[in-house]
Write a protein that holds these residues in place. Structure first.
Motif, PDB file in Angstrom:
ATOM      1  N   LYS A 348       0.813  -1.222   0.000  1.00 12.77           N
ATOM      2  CA  LYS A 348       0.000   0.000   0.000  1.00 12.77           C
ATOM      3  C   LYS A 348       0.845   1.271   0.000  1.00 12.77           C
ATOM      4  CE  LYS A 348      -2.514  -1.285   3.588  1.00 12.77           C
ATOM      5  NZ  LYS A 348      -3.548  -1.258   4.665  1.00 12.77           N
ATOM      6  N   ARG A 353       5.119   1.630  -4.330  1.00 13.71           N
ATOM      7  CA  ARG A 353       4.386   1.517  -5.595  1.00 13.71           C
ATOM      8  C   ARG A 353       5.093   2.244  -6.737  1.00 13.71           C
ATOM      9  NH1 ARG A 353      -1.923   0.667  -5.387  1.00 13.71           N
ATOM     10  NH2 ARG A 353      -2.002  -0.859  -3.707  1.00 13.71           N
ATOM     11  N   ARG A 398     -10.977   1.306 -13.736  1.00 12.83           N
ATOM     12  CA  ARG A 398     -10.862   2.030 -12.470  1.00 12.83           C
ATOM     13  C   ARG A 398     -10.091   3.336 -12.598  1.00 12.83           C
ATOM     14  NH1 ARG A 398      -9.910  -2.751  -7.897  1.00 12.83           N
ATOM     15  NH2 ARG A 398     -11.742  -3.993  -8.472  1.00 12.83           N
ATOM     16  N   ASP A 404      -0.904  -0.798 -10.283  1.00 10.26           N
ATOM     17  CA  ASP A 404      -1.724  -0.464  -9.125  1.00 10.26           C
ATOM     18  C   ASP A 404      -2.935  -1.385  -9.020  1.00 10.26           C
ATOM     19  OD1 ASP A 404      -0.544   1.843  -7.695  1.00 10.26           O
ATOM     20  OD2 ASP A 404      -0.665   2.792  -9.664  1.00 10.26           O
ATOM     21  N   ASP A 408      -3.597  -3.398  -5.716  1.00  7.07           N
ATOM     22  CA  ASP A 408      -4.869  -3.179  -5.011  1.00  7.07           C
ATOM     23  C   ASP A 408      -5.588  -4.504  -4.766  1.00  7.07           C
ATOM     24  OD1 ASP A 408      -4.496  -0.458  -4.909  1.00  7.07           O
ATOM     25  OD2 ASP A 408      -5.890   0.010  -6.547  1.00  7.07           O
ATOM     26  N   GLU A 412      -6.291  -6.409  -1.164  1.00  9.99           N
ATOM     27  CA  GLU A 412      -7.663  -6.669  -0.753  1.00  9.99           C
ATOM     28  C   GLU A 412      -7.950  -8.152  -0.584  1.00  9.99           C
ATOM     29  OE1 GLU A 412     -12.256  -5.595  -2.170  1.00  9.99           O
ATOM     30  OE2 GLU A 412     -10.522  -4.880  -3.329  1.00  9.99           O
TER      31      GLU A 412
END
Length: 573
Positions: A348, A353, A398, A404, A408, A412
Motif C-alpha cells: 500500500k 508503488r 478504475r 496499481d 490493489d 484486498e
C-alpha cells in the motif's frame, strides 16, 4: 507353455531408438521384456493395445521429488502420465547430507514447497548417512516409478561449511573443505548418482527464520570451486546440471567453456542447463541459445545440452507469490516479507508503488517475465467482476495503472486472487524447431515443485500430442527424444523397449488426445495434505508398466501403489 506375467497385445511398438514402429505383442516376465513379436499367448494379465502406441516409459530428467519420494514414494502424478523414470536432486538441491532444517530452508522458497512439509519429511524418514545408504534407503521404499539422482552442490556445501558460512559472500571453503566436497561427490558417483547439480540464478532464495532472502549456497561459490568439482565429473563422465544467472552473459560463456573438450585437449564435460525457451520478453534468446550450443559442441568438442519444456510455459500466481517476481528489486522485496499483514502494508505504500511501477515498465535488459499486465488473466477472485479480465483491463475501468490494479487486488484479497500468464513457448513454429534441435534435450517439467504455479507433470505426453497434431517430426523420433536419447545421455538403464530389457512401458491411447491435456486441476501432494496444481488427461494413458507391474490404467492405480507395491527401483548411472 511359456508363462507371461503381462502381455500387451497388438499395439504399435516403438523401441525408443528412433526406429519405425512394428505392430506386435510385448510379453513381460519377472520384470523384463521377454518377447516382442506377433501372436504371443495370453499372459496372466493381458492389455489390449489395438490402435495404441506401446513405448518405453518416458523419462523426466528435471524434478524436485526429493521430499515427496519420502512421504509419497509412488510419485503417482508422473506414473499417471506414462513416466516411468525420474531424476531429482536438480538445481543444487538434494537431501543426502544436509539436516532437515537446512533442507527445508533451501527447498521451500525457491521451489515453492511448504517449509513444514520438507522439514518433517526429511526429519521423519532420514536414516541414511551417505550416498550409498541413501540409495539403499530410497530403493527400499515402495517406489511407483524408477528414480535417479543428482547430488546437490548446496547440499554438500552446507554439510561441510554450515548454512551460515555457506551463504556468506565473504566466506570461502578451506582447501580441506573443498577436498571434502570433492570426496562427497566421488562417494555419490560411486553410489550411482548421475552427477552434480549447481545453481547461479538470482531467483534462488532461502526460506526460514535464520537466513531468509539469502540466495542458495551454490550461488556463493567461485568458479574455481565449481572447477574442482567438475574435474571429478569429467574424470567419471558424469553430468553437471545447472541453472544459470540469466542476467549475466559472461556466466553463460563460462558454462560453455567448462563443457569444452577437444579444443582444450581434455574430455568434454556433460553439461545440462536451463533452459531453451522462446521467452516473450526477448524473442532473440531461443535462437541465440541454440546457436551458441551448436558452436560450442561442434567447434569446441563440448557435450552441452539445453533443457527444454516442450509446452507453453504457463504460470499461475496467487497475489504476487510467483518466482518471477524475484527478478526485480521491488518484487523480491515483497516476497522477502512472509507475514500477510506486513506485506500488505508494504504494497500500500506509495513509495513502494512508485518503484514497482518503474520495475514493471522496464522493457530492456535480461529478464524472464514480459511484465505485461495486459497479458495476465485473472482466473479466481472473491470479486467476481474481475474474473476473466486482465489487470490492464481492470485498471482501465478504475482509472489507475495496471501495476496499481494488481497491488490493489492483492492487498484486498491476498492469495485468493489467482491469475495466469504465459511467459514463454507460445509460438508453435519456434517450439517445433526447439524440439527437433539436437542441442536441446526434453526436460524441465519441474515435477514435484512450485505447487501453486506450475503443473507440467504431463509435459512429455503433451509433446506427443503436439507431434500427432502438427507432424513436425516423425513420431518415432519424438518417442526417442523422450526415452532412449535421455537414458543414453544420463547413462541410465531405461528408455528402451527390447527383449532382455527392463519392463518399463507406457501404453498411449492417441484417441485420448482431445485437447484437454493442458486443463487446470487440483490434487493432493502425496502424503502431505497439501493441494497442488496439475494438468491431467486420464484418457491418454491406457497403462503404465514399471518393473513389470501394471501400476496405472486410465485414471486408476494398482492396489498397493505407493504403499506396499514395490514397482520402481533406484537407477544407478
Amino acid at each position: 507353455m511359456v508363462g507371461y506375467d503381462v502381455v500387451i497385445r497388438g499395439g504399435s511398438v516403438y523401441d525408443g531408438t528412433g526406429k519405425a514402429p512394428i505392430v506386435a505383442d510385448v510379453a513381460v516376465r519377472d520384470g523384463r521384456v521377454v518377447a516382442v513379436e506377433p501372436g504371443l499367448p495370453e499372459g496372466r494379465r493381458t492389455i489390449d493395445a489395438t490402435g495404441k502406441w506401446v513405448i518405453p516409459g518416458m523419462i523426466d530428467v528435471h524434478t524436485h521429488y526429493d521430499a515427496e519420494v519420502l512421504t509419497g514414494p509412488g510419485l503417482g502424478e508422473s506414473a499417471r502420465h506414462g513416466v516411468t523414470s525420474v531424476i531429482f536432486g536438480n538445481c543444487s538441491l538434494s537431501t543426502v547430507y544436509a539436516e532437515a532444517q537446512d533442507c527445508a530452508d533451501m527447498f521451500a522458497r525457491v521451489e515453492a514447497l511448504p517449509w513444514d512439509v520438507v522439514n518433517e519429511a526429511v526429519k521423519e524418514h532420514k536414516t541414511w548417512v551417505d550416498p550409498k545408504s541413501y540409495v539403499e534407503a530410497i530403493g527400499n521404499r515402495p517406489l511407483g516409478v524408477n528414480v535417479a539422482a543428482f547430488l546437490g552442490h548446496s547440499d554438500i556445501r552446507v554439510a561441510v561449511m554450515g548454512l551460515g558460512r555457506a551463504v556468506d559472500a565473504n566466506e570461502r571453503p578451506t582447501a580441506a573443505e573443498l577436498d571434502r566436497m570433492a570426496d562427497m561427490l566421488s562417494e555419490a558417483l560411486d553410489a550411482g548418482f548421475v552427477g552434480l547439480s549447481t545453481i547461479r540464478s538470482s531467483f534462488s532464495k532461502l526460506e526460514g527464520t535464520r537466513f531468509p532472502a539469502r540466495q542458495l549456497p551454490s550461488t556463493y561459490a567461485t568458479w574455481a570451486e565449481y572447477a574442482r568439482l567438475n574435474s571429478v565429473l569429467r574424470q567419471r563422465g558424469r553430468v553437471h546440471q545447472s541453472t544459470p544467472n540469466l542476467t549475466s552473459r559472461l556466466e553463460m560463456a563460462r558454462y560453455f567453456a567448462q563443457s569444452v573438450g577437444r579444443l582444450f585437449g581434455r574430455r568434454p564435460l556433460k553439461t545440462s542447463l536451463l533452459s531453451a525457451a522462446d521467452i516473450k520478453a526477448d524473442r532473440t534468446v531461443a535462437r541465440a541459445a541454440v546457436g551458441a550450443a551448436w558452436a560450442t559442441n561442434r567447434l569446441g568438442g563440448a557435450d552441452f545440452r539445453w533443457q527444454h519444456l516442450p509446452v507453453p510455459f504457463e504460470v499461475y500466481a496467487d497475489g504476487i507469490d510467483l518466482v518471477i517476481f524475484e527478478e526485480f528489486g521491488s518484487g523480491a522485496a515483497a516476497l522477502n516479507i512472509r507475514q500477510v499483514l506486513e506485506r500488505g502494508e508494504l504494497l500500500k505504500d506509495e513509495g513502494y508503488r512508485r518503484q514497482f511501477r518503474k520495475d514493471l515498465s522496464k522493457r530492456f535488459g535480461p529478464r524472464v517475465w514480459h511484465r505485461d499486465l495486459g497479458d495476465a488473466e485473472i482466473v479466481a477472485c472473491p470479486d467476481a467482476t474481475v474474473i476473466g479480465k486482465s489487470f490492464a483491463a481492470v485498471a482501465a475501468e478504475r482509472g489507475i495503472t495496471a501495476p496499481d490494479a494488481l497491488l490493489d487486488l492483492t492487498v484486498e484479497h491476498g492469495s485468493a486472487l489467482r491469475w495466469r500468464t504465459t511467459i514463454a513457448n507460445d509460438r508453435d513454429d519456434v517450439l517445433d524447431r526447439l524440439q527437433t534441435s539436437p542441442m536441446v534435450q526434453i526436460g524441465f517439467a519441474d515435477s514435484g515443485a512450485h505447487l501453486r504455479n506450475m503443473a507440467f507433470y504431463n509435459a512429455g505426453l503433451r509433446m506427443l500430442e503436439r507431434v500427432k497434431q502438427r507432424g513436425f517430426m516423425p513420431l518415432e523420433q519424438a518417442v526417442h527424444r523422450l526415452t532412449g536419447e535421455l537414458a543414453d545421455w544420463y547413462g541410465l538403464d531405461a528408455g528402451k523397449l527390447a527383449v532382455g530389457g527392463r519392463a518399463d512401458i507406457a501404453v498411449i491411447d492417441p484417441a485420448g488426445f482431445d485437447g484437454t491435456s493442458a486443463a487446470y486441476a487440483e490434487a493432493e501432494l502425496s502424503g502431505s495434505g497439501v493441494s497442488r496444481m496439475v494438468n491431467r488427461n486420464d484418457a491418454a494413458v491406457a497403462a503404465t508398466v514399471v518393473g513389470g507391474h501394471v501400476v496405472y490404467e486410465y485414471g486408476t492405480f494398482a492396489p498397493g501403489f505407493g504403499t506396499t507395491l514395490h514397482a520402481g527401483t533406484f537407477l544407478t548411472a
